[in-house]
Design an enzyme around this catalytic site. Structure first.
Site, PDB file in Angstrom:
ATOM      1  N   THR A  12       0.830  -1.212   0.000  1.00 31.44           N
ATOM      2  CA  THR A  12       0.000   0.000   0.000  1.00 31.44           C
ATOM      3  C   THR A  12       0.864   1.262   0.000  1.00 31.44           C
ATOM      4  OG1 THR A  12      -0.218  -0.231   2.414  1.00 31.44           O
ATOM      5  CG2 THR A  12      -2.009  -1.089   1.054  1.00 31.44           C
ATOM      6  N   TYR A  45     -12.555  -0.709   1.709  1.00 30.96           N
ATOM      7  CA  TYR A  45     -13.848  -0.107   1.368  1.00 30.96           C
ATOM      8  C   TYR A  45     -15.019  -1.073   1.508  1.00 30.96           C
ATOM      9  CZ  TYR A  45     -17.603   2.308  -1.069  1.00 30.96           C
ATOM     10  OH  TYR A  45     -18.811   2.883  -1.374  1.00 30.96           O
ATOM     11  N   TYR A  82      -2.272  -9.037   5.561  1.00 31.39           N
ATOM     12  CA  TYR A  82      -1.952  -7.664   5.972  1.00 31.39           C
ATOM     13  C   TYR A  82      -3.207  -7.012   6.529  1.00 31.39           C
ATOM     14  CZ  TYR A  82      -0.431  -2.740   5.453  1.00 31.39           C
ATOM     15  OH  TYR A  82      -0.129  -1.421   5.672  1.00 31.39           O
ATOM     16  N   ARG A 130      -6.984   2.090   7.696  1.00 34.96           N
ATOM     17  CA  ARG A 130      -7.023   2.500   6.295  1.00 34.96           C
ATOM     18  C   ARG A 130      -8.048   1.718   5.467  1.00 34.96           C
ATOM     19  NH1 ARG A 130      -3.027   6.034   4.967  1.00 34.96           N
ATOM     20  NH2 ARG A 130      -1.255   6.172   6.386  1.00 34.96           N
ATOM     21  N   LYS A 183       1.190  -9.304   8.590  1.00 36.86           N
ATOM     22  CA  LYS A 183       1.682  -7.963   8.896  1.00 36.86           C
ATOM     23  C   LYS A 183       0.567  -7.261   9.648  1.00 36.86           C
ATOM     24  CE  LYS A 183       2.920  -3.513   6.814  1.00 36.86           C
ATOM     25  NZ  LYS A 183       3.063  -2.729   5.563  1.00 36.86           N
ATOM     26  N   ILE A 200       7.716  -4.636   8.664  1.00 36.68           N
ATOM     27  CA  ILE A 200       7.667  -4.107   7.294  1.00 36.68           C
ATOM     28  C   ILE A 200       7.478  -2.611   7.457  1.00 36.68           C
ATOM     29  CG2 ILE A 200       6.402  -4.057   5.114  1.00 36.68           C
ATOM     30  CD1 ILE A 200       5.742  -7.025   5.564  1.00 36.68           C
TER      31      ILE A 200
END
Length: 247
Positions: A44, A107, A133, A138, A161, A203
């Site tokens: 991302t 979303y 992840y 977000r 992650k 990460i």
């Protein structure tokens, strides 16, 4: 290859909005020189949500070409579309990619069962190692520990992650998951605490501009030397190293 200091690499663009190959090479050479453990290409942070499919594939393949086997490359192949995630993942089979990083569908806000079925479908479509992840701030959805534990039973889902910043997740996951399963922080600010609780690496966004610094700190953390790691962290903060932020 999936432990210690890994970088969520930015995707450099030229003024026309195309991939700047020269800048990308400089970034990759920088991480090779500073012994970053692995590069995550088009995660991302690398604009995965804004690149079109052809650009997405081109950046990863160019990264692979430039790296030339000198550093492991993990491909960001996550999408809010299951079919697109599968298409991207399968594109990199037999390419030399070391594994894939798959973000939760943004979303759409799927249920936990929806998340399970999404990642199940990707896992069953490939033999490439998959790292989940989770970054709910977000994406608008949170992959809960119980769902991660279910997904960990797939042989090629090897870790997560976690960018929640919630340190209680480490102990929850270690209790729920019995096999070797990688717990990787995606929150630079809390990453040392995350590793001291049983995590395996980070990460990092900060590593884009402070690779040597992050490598030293998280090598110490891998060795269990958290006293020295924290002293080095504080020293670098006094020397005005980049402040930490969530990936």
């Amino acid at each position: 290859m999936f432990k210690g200091s890994m970088v969520a690499l930015i995707t450099p663009m030229d003024i026309q909005g195309n991939l700047c190959k020269k800048s990308l090479k400089n970034l990759i050479d920088y991480h090779i020189k500073n012994n970053t453990t692995a590069i995550i290409s088009v995660g991302t942070t690398g604009e995965s949500a804004t690149l079109n499919k052809d650009e997405h594939i081109n950046v990863i393949m160019t990264t692979l070409e430039i790296a030339d086997g000198k550093i492991p490359i993990i491909a960001g192949t996550g999408s809010n579309s299951t079919s697109e995630s599968i298409l991207l993942t399968k594109k990199f089979e037999k390419s030399g990619i070391s594994g894939c990083l798959n973000v939760t569908p943004y979303y759409n806000r799927p249920t936990q069962e929806g998340l399970y079925l999404h990642f199940q479908a990707i896992s069953e479509a490939t033999e490439l190692p998959q790292i989940l992840y989770n970054v709910p701030s977000r994406t608008g959805c949170d992959l809960l520990p119980e769902t991660i534990a279910r997904l960990s039973k797939f042989h090629n889902i090897i870790g997560i992650k976690d960018a929640t910043g919630d340190l209680s997740r480490v102990s929850q996951l270690k209790t729920l998951i019995q096999k070797d399963f990688l717990l990787i922080s995606g929150d630079d600010k809390t990453a040392l605490d995350f590793m001291q609780l049983g995590g395996h690496g980070i990460i990092s966004v900060t590593a884009n501009i402070a690779a040597k610094y992050m490598k030293k700190i998280f090598d110490l953390a891998l060795q269990g030397n958290f006293v020295k790691a924290r002293l080095k962290e504080k020293k670098n903060q006094r020397n005005k190293q980049p402040s930490f932020s969530r990936t």
